[in-house]
Design a protein around this motif. Structure first.
Motif, mmCIF file in Angstrom:
data_model
loop_
_atom_site.group_PDB
_atom_site.id
_atom_site.type_symbol
_atom_site.label_atom_id
_atom_site.label_comp_id
_atom_site.label_asym_id
_atom_site.label_seq_id
_atom_site.Cartn_x
_atom_site.Cartn_y
_atom_site.Cartn_z
ATOM 1 N N LEU A 1 0.830 -1.202 0.000
ATOM 2 C CA LEU A 1 0.000 0.000 0.000
ATOM 3 C C LEU A 1 0.864 1.252 0.000
ATOM 4 N N ARG A 2 1.866 1.299 0.884
ATOM 5 C CA ARG A 2 2.687 2.505 1.009
ATOM 6 C C ARG A 2 3.567 2.706 -0.222
ATOM 7 N N ALA A 3 4.062 1.601 -0.796
ATOM 8 C CA ALA A 3 4.908 1.715 -1.984
ATOM 9 C C ALA A 3 4.138 2.296 -3.162
ATOM 10 N N LEU A 4 2.871 1.920 -3.288
ATOM 11 C CA LEU A 4 2.053 2.412 -4.406
ATOM 12 C C LEU A 4 1.398 3.752 -4.106
ATOM 13 N N GLY A 5 1.278 4.114 -2.811
ATOM 14 C CA GLY A 5 0.678 5.401 -2.452
ATOM 15 C C GLY A 5 -0.783 5.316 -2.096
ATOM 16 N N ALA B 1 -5.690 -1.463 -4.119
ATOM 17 C CA ALA B 1 -6.775 -0.493 -4.265
ATOM 18 C C ALA B 1 -6.201 0.920 -4.164
ATOM 19 N N ILE B 2 -6.827 1.857 -4.845
ATOM 20 C CA ILE B 2 -6.312 3.224 -4.871
ATOM 21 C C ILE B 2 -6.809 4.041 -3.684
ATOM 22 N N ASP B 3 -8.101 3.962 -3.398
ATOM 23 C CA ASP B 3 -8.679 4.814 -2.360
ATOM 24 C C ASP B 3 -9.026 4.063 -1.081
ATOM 25 N N LYS B 4 -8.664 2.797 -1.001
ATOM 26 C CA LYS B 4 -8.966 1.989 0.186
ATOM 27 C C LYS B 4 -7.704 1.278 0.654
ATOM 28 N N PRO B 5 -7.607 0.971 1.947
ATOM 29 C CA PRO B 5 -6.434 0.248 2.464
ATOM 30 C C PRO B 5 -6.584 -1.253 2.228
ATOM 31 N N GLY C 1 -7.367 10.047 -4.872
ATOM 32 C CA GLY C 1 -7.388 9.161 -6.025
ATOM 33 C C GLY C 1 -6.228 9.330 -6.980
ATOM 34 N N LYS C 2 -5.102 9.924 -6.521
ATOM 35 C CA LYS C 2 -3.984 10.219 -7.429
ATOM 36 C C LYS C 2 -2.725 9.414 -7.129
ATOM 37 N N GLN C 3 -2.612 8.842 -5.950
ATOM 38 C CA GLN C 3 -1.419 8.089 -5.527
ATOM 39 C C GLN C 3 -0.147 8.927 -5.675
ATOM 40 N N ILE C 4 -0.243 10.202 -5.315
ATOM 41 C CA ILE C 4 0.884 11.121 -5.445
ATOM 42 C C ILE C 4 2.060 10.681 -4.575
ATOM 43 N N ASP C 5 1.779 10.100 -3.406
ATOM 44 C CA ASP C 5 2.844 9.751 -2.465
ATOM 45 C C ASP C 5 3.292 8.301 -2.628
ATOM 46 N N GLY C 6 3.346 7.835 -3.879
ATOM 47 C CA GLY C 6 3.773 6.471 -4.140
ATOM 48 C C GLY C 6 4.008 6.257 -5.621
ATOM 49 N N MET C 7 4.275 5.012 -5.988
ATOM 50 C CA MET C 7 4.626 4.680 -7.360
ATOM 51 C C MET C 7 3.421 4.394 -8.244
ATOM 52 N N GLY C 8 2.239 4.342 -7.668
ATOM 53 C CA GLY C 8 1.040 4.111 -8.466
ATOM 54 C C GLY C 8 0.722 5.300 -9.345
#
Length: 401
Positions: A49-53, A96-100, A59-66
């Motif tokens: 989860l943290r690696a992808l953001g 998932a993008i917006d869920k843990p 919904g942007k995954q700015i803080d990760g590689m997604g």
């Protein structure tokens, strides 16, 4: 001064960032993960989860590689295979993008093309086995669905050939072709082990508010629900904006998906569908029609056998999921399914279908054995390329998960 709680420093984990087919993902060697993440559980999920953001309410995954789409919010773990006769064990997580939430219930057919090249890059294959020049075939154990996948990887001057002239609709630049074979894609798979879990080629799916919808429920490559586009009020040549900007349409698709999952025996209660977003997939089909792909390329009806649109993680996919392509090829090879009928009916060993980004050809070897359809393999080609290699950094508190 306001007292602040101490925070753990970031940890770094060796990783390779790869494109496979029309997807991208972060690839880890199992032994490079922290010890607590070398088995399924909260720590492994927290790292993914943290690696992808994720989760990201924006919904942007700015803080990760997604990259804010289901096609690019993916993680993979590779290791030397523990299975006899196999080279690599391949475990896939859909983040998932917006869920843990990390869904481990299925495979990614697109990233399957990157597994062989990445395994060689990570040193999981004895270099003495590799030709100086030629094609090396890896036997991959897909751990999520317990299936065998073959990667045919071109080796040039002792290294994986990544550049080339193979063009794949949905991918901007050409690269080296990676032919894939999905062996026994339906036998013993998810959803109770039957290719057609209900025993029928076409079912009538009862969905409150939508009535009875003809559906082919198939377990091949990945559990998939196929519907007729016209039964949903579509033509089959829709692009992403026509579906993804319509919240009511997405809610209808999710309702159909949940009822299909229940009918296929994948869940025991409708509420469980929310915790199983990666599977089953849902797709709608129609006879061949001309349309303009998202790239601006004109697709002519006479150049394809049918059109297909598929949803992944609640959104219309920009091209086609590789596992869903396996399901399409398998269903097309079996007379009487909705996919087969949209393609004109009859027995066929391959189809070329139109998707939002262009076209794709997929084949399947099917035969009737004692009154039951058996598919021995599905075949298609993708490409793969390393985009970046080095270390992923994630906050150390993932180890407290």
């Amino acid at each position: 001064m306001t007292e602040t709680k101490p925070h753990l420093p970031q940890i770094r984990i060796a990783a390779t960032y790869m494109r496979g087919g029309t997807s991208k993902g972060v690839f880890f060697h199992l032994l490079d993960l922290p010890e607590a993440a070398r088995q399924a559980g909260a720590v492994r999920d927290a790292i993914f989860l943290r690696a992808l953001g994720s989760p990201d309410p924006y919904g942007k995954q700015i803080d990760g590689m997604g990259n804010a789409s289901s096609s690019t919010s993916k993680g993979v773990i590779l290791s030397r295979s523990a299975q006899p006769g196999h080279d690599v064990d391949y475990l896939f997580g859909q983040v998932a993008i917006d869920k843990p939430f990390v869904d481990w219930s299925g495979n990614c057919g697109n990233l399957s093309a990157a597994v062989g090249p990445c395994a060689i890059h990570m040193g999981l294959i004895d270099p003495a086995r590799l030709p100086r020049n030629g094609v090396f075939t890896l036997r991959i154990w897909q751990a999520n669905i317990r299936k065998t996948i073959l990667n045919h990887v071109t080796i040039t001057d002792g290294a994986v050939q990544e550049t080339g002239d193979f063009e794949l609709d949905g991918v901007t630049f050409p690269a080296a072709e990676v032919p894939l074979e999905f062996l026994d894609p339906a036998e013993g798979g998810d959803g109770g082990g039957a290719m057609f879990p209900t025993g029928h080629l076409v079912d009538q799916l009862d969905v409150p508010g939508l009535g009875r919808l003809p559906a082919t429920l198939i377990n091949a490559g990945i559990p998939t629900i196929f519907l007729n586009a016209q039964d949903l009020g579509y033509t089959g040549v829709e692009l992403q904006d026509a579906i993804n900007n319509d919240d009511q349409a997405l809610a209808r698709f999710e309702a159909i998906r949940a009822h299909g999952a229940l009918r296929m025996g994948l869940i025991q209660d409708l509420a469980e569908a929310a915790t199983r977003q990666h599977t089953p997939k849902i797709a709608f089909v129609a006879p061949p029609a001309s349309y303009t792909a998202s790239s601006g390329t004109r697709i002519a009806a006479q150049d394809i056998d049918l059109v297909v649109r598929a949803l992944s993680m609640g959104k219309l996919h920009h091209a086609m999921m590789g596992t869903a392509a396996v399901a399409i090829g398998t269903a097309a090879a079996i007379p009487g399914t909705l996919v087969n009928l949209a393609a004109g009916g009859g027995e066929r060993s391959a189809v070329r279908f139109g998707h939002p980004s262009g076209t794709l050809r997929v084949g399947a070897q099917a035969r009737l054995v004692d009154g039951e359809w058996v598919v021995t393999k599905a075949l298609m080609s993708r490409s793969a390329r390393i985009l970046m290699e080095g270390f992923i950094r994630v906050p150390g508190d993932v180890l407290r998960a």
